[in-house]
Design an enzyme around this catalytic site. Sequence first.
Site, PDB file in Angstrom:
ATOM      1  CE  LYS A  77      -8.007  -9.228  11.822  1.00  0.00           C
ATOM      2  NZ  LYS A  77      -7.689  -8.507  12.976  1.00  0.00           N
ATOM      3  NE  ARG A 121     -10.792 -10.420  15.848  1.00  0.00           N
ATOM      4  CZ  ARG A 121     -10.865  -9.431  16.920  1.00  0.00           C
ATOM      5  NH1 ARG A 121     -10.698  -8.340  16.524  1.00  0.00           N
ATOM      6  NH2 ARG A 121     -10.822  -9.537  18.182  1.00  0.00           N
ATOM      7  N   GLY A 176      -9.629  -0.888   9.383  1.00  0.00           N
ATOM      8  CA  GLY A 176     -10.811  -0.499   9.776  1.00  0.00           C
ATOM      9  C   GLY A 176     -11.692  -0.254   8.466  1.00  0.00           C
ATOM     10  CG  MET A 202     -13.266  -4.933   4.750  1.00  0.00           C
ATOM     11  SD  MET A 202     -12.591  -6.217   3.705  1.00  0.00           S
ATOM     12  CE  MET A 202     -11.090  -6.013   4.544  1.00  0.00           C
ATOM     13  NE  ARG A 256      -2.114  -4.277  11.248  1.00  0.00           N
ATOM     14  CZ  ARG A 256      -3.219  -3.728  11.280  1.00  0.00           C
ATOM     15  NH1 ARG A 256      -4.121  -4.392  10.578  1.00  0.00           N
ATOM     16  NH2 ARG A 256      -3.594  -2.724  11.957  1.00  0.00           N
ATOM     17  CG  HIS A 280     -10.331   5.744  11.153  1.00  0.00           C
ATOM     18  ND1 HIS A 280     -10.616   6.876  10.372  1.00  0.00           N
ATOM     19  CD2 HIS A 280     -10.408   4.708  10.160  1.00  0.00           C
ATOM     20  CE1 HIS A 280     -10.914   6.663   9.040  1.00  0.00           C
ATOM     21  NE2 HIS A 280     -10.708   5.147   8.885  1.00  0.00           N
ATOM     22  CB  SER A 300      10.534  10.075 -24.839  1.00  0.00           C
ATOM     23  OG  SER A 300       9.940  10.200 -23.639  1.00  0.00           O
ATOM     24  CB  CYS A 325       8.458  12.073 -20.797  1.00  0.00           C
ATOM     25  SG  CYS A 325       7.828  12.239 -22.228  1.00  0.00           S
ATOM     26  CE1 TYR A 358      13.680   8.994 -20.619  1.00  0.00           C
ATOM     27  CE2 TYR A 358      15.358   8.138 -21.921  1.00  0.00           C
ATOM     28  CZ  TYR A 358      13.987   9.059 -21.763  1.00  0.00           C
ATOM     29  OH  TYR A 358      13.995   9.818 -22.810  1.00  0.00           O
TER      30      TYR A 358
END
Length: 873
Positions: free
Chosen positions: A21, A91, A100, A102, A335, A453, A762, A829, A849
């Site tokens: 913010k 804020r 919402g 904080m 934002r 919310h 693996s 895996c 992988y």
Amino acid sequence: MKYVYAFEEGKKEMKNLLGGKGANLAEMTNIGLPVPRGFTITTEACTKYYEDNKTITKEMEDEIFSKLEELENKTNKKMGDINNPLLVSVRSGSRASMPGMMDTVLNLGLNDEVVEGFAKATNNPRFAYDSYRRFIQMFSDVVKGYPKASFERFFDKIKEEKNVKNDLELTAEDMKEVAEKFKLNYKELSKEEFPQNPKQQLMEAIKAVFRSWMNERAIVYRRLNDIPSDWGTAVNIQEMVYGNRGNDCGTGVAFTRNPSTGEKKLYGEYLINAQGEDVVAGIRTPEPISKLESEMPEVYNEFVKIANLLENHYKDMQDMEFTIENNKLFMLQTRNGKRTAQAALRVAVELVKENMITKEEALMKVEPKQLDQLLHPNFDVESLKNAKIIANGLAASPGAAAGKIYFTAEDVVDAAKTEKNVLLVRLETSPEDIEGMNSCKGILTVRGGMTSHAAVVARGMGKCCVCGCGELKIDEENKTLTTKDNKVYKEGDYLSLDGSTGNVYGELVKTVDPEISGDFKEFMSWADEVKTLKIRTNADTPKDAKKALEFGAEGIGLCRTEHMFFEADRIFAVRQMIVAETLEQREKALEKILPMQRNDFEELFKTMKGFPVTIRYLDPPLHEFLPHTKEEIEELSKELSLTYDDLKSRIDSLHEFNPMMGHRGCRLAVTYPEIAKMQTQAVIEAAINVNKEGMNVIPEIMIPLVGELKELKYVKDVVVKTADEIIKNSNVNLEYKVGTMIEIPRAALLADEIAKEAEFFSFGTNDLTQMTYGFSRDDAAKFLNEYYSKNIFEFDPFQRLDQNGVGQLVKMAVEKGKLTRPNIKLGICGEHGGEPSSVEFCHNIGLNYVSCSPFRVPIARLAAAQAKLKELK
Ligand code: PEP
Ligand code: MG
């Protein structure tokens, strides 16, 4: 150390220090947009506050007051000045947006004297006292933690006494009375007067915002969104502008594109004569932004211009908050907007087509985890035809959900322990409901708009949500929901929700898996162009394998052969094998299993169309596979020609105190080599059979739970001997590989030795995590919650790989394995193979992988592409 920055001193790149913010307010200020002036106290100040035992040092306080003085000079107003007071908002704003979670305090700087002066100066006493009562309530809630309801009851009472429905009908005198009552309530609760010194108010509010970083709901939100707790929150202090000053004032929120669908069209809502929280709280129903065009054409046109400018500037869909004060527009926030997965893909693809961003930039804009949403169920068209719509609300977050309804977050959490499909029904949700929202399949609220919310959080979670369904009446106390035609639904009754249309059905409607097309295909093809890590799947059946192929899997990384026996008629054969006391008995059982396995493998090979398939040999933790009930034992005893008692005592003798570390994995094959023999026969014969039909399968045989080279060698010898004999007799050439799982810490430590026999590794990070931490996989959930709330853990190590500890073992095993066998094939895996941060880790340490469940394959593909892009940066 500098802890406070004027907006003029910041820029959008300073998000880590100023929070999202703060950085964006600074950016907007510096590109000349109308932003109320202010300054930001950094996230580092928050960390320092915690380091200093929740105190703000004198130096930091001086710095804050000196920036405040600068602000007073810029605005020509003074805090506490009766004739010309500076009022501010306070804020929170962390690096990652946490909507919402904080706290915020508005109208700070008012006290008994200032409010009078303010009433005169603005010539609007109603407005002045309205602002004061709002401030008292917010301060009490945020700083002192006093329940909002204890204030609201006075407000409701006055409305009742004056016989008015809408807040706007209350007069200045009424508001003054409300403020007085609020102050008295404050005094009663705190035993002190409401603080009158504005600077004291300010410091208290800043500390409260810092503290809110550690509130329960923020901790839960961070855990769900992988946000580290040491980031801290910044605090933004900003001159107030008022949307509640009259009918030429207002406030709203808008997105540059539709956050549900991604459509390129300004989307949002506003309220005339209201303050920001009124829109989010759903107290009054907001108007669509398009209406502002006729109501305040100049303001609207300016807003449209700014919205376009911001989208071009940030090169992404923006979510903006604005306030109109006496016909003048102010930007309070911008934002990158939270959006559904569907919208995320559409926006990313269209931004590329509009030449605003590159494909690589587009890939970085979509959260891998979010793709999950696209793969979630929709209603079965046929079942839906007959289903009755009982109400219609706002289509807040797409997808379909059907299940039993519960009326509180706690009830949902409880019910979800035994029920698979649970829905949360609320008047409106608040951040306290976060755990319930996470545990349910869908959310229904009676109040609140598209930016309420419930809507915002559900979209972020990718959870089906219908909100603002005002035609339903909810009785939260008695836990009932009543429709327009007076049909009552109680706790535990079934409802179905369609988050894409807003329809609510009064029954259980069947859901089906989604189909994938369009933007998804195009976007994912970009991910595949970039990524170098392969994505395989954990699949035990042709059905799972097929699904995974549709989602883009490039092989099977783990077929858990014991899972091929979960069905009732099959588990019987496995039980027979487990309880067998003699070789003869066991061979009889294995004979039954062999054709089933061979057939399964053939099907699997065929389905995978030549992609690699890793078959993991039997690893049944005994407690999961032994018969438990009297009937099961009886049935099995008949088959084995044993008495009930004999079988029962055999089962009892197999009882293990710690089955996860018991007679499972390769230990079974060491004790009973005939099991490995049977499985090898099934794999090799299946491969030969399909290769005869023209395929070219090279099966990968994987031995589980190895901790010692000789153990692996013993089982491997059985495999090789059996396989080679079958191959020789079949007169065909068949290549096959034998490798192992690395899932015991000892195997990781001795990976260089293990690699002498293993052609591939693996990483079984489920067991590796279990054994490295010494936490049982099956029981850790029971105490992990305590670890989160006490800030010992920030995430579940069974979901996200613990890179520091377990990850170190993986990395070490990779290095050691390569020393012995430079070309060793490496994969993972465990469950972590589909979790984005773990996928990135696997990419970085050079695995070939990752393998994950079918529905997570797209997530892993995108995470792998992002990991590659980060590496190239
Ligand atoms: C593992 O331990 O990570 C693994 C994949 O095997 P399983 O979950 O079957 O024990
Ligand atoms: Mg395992």
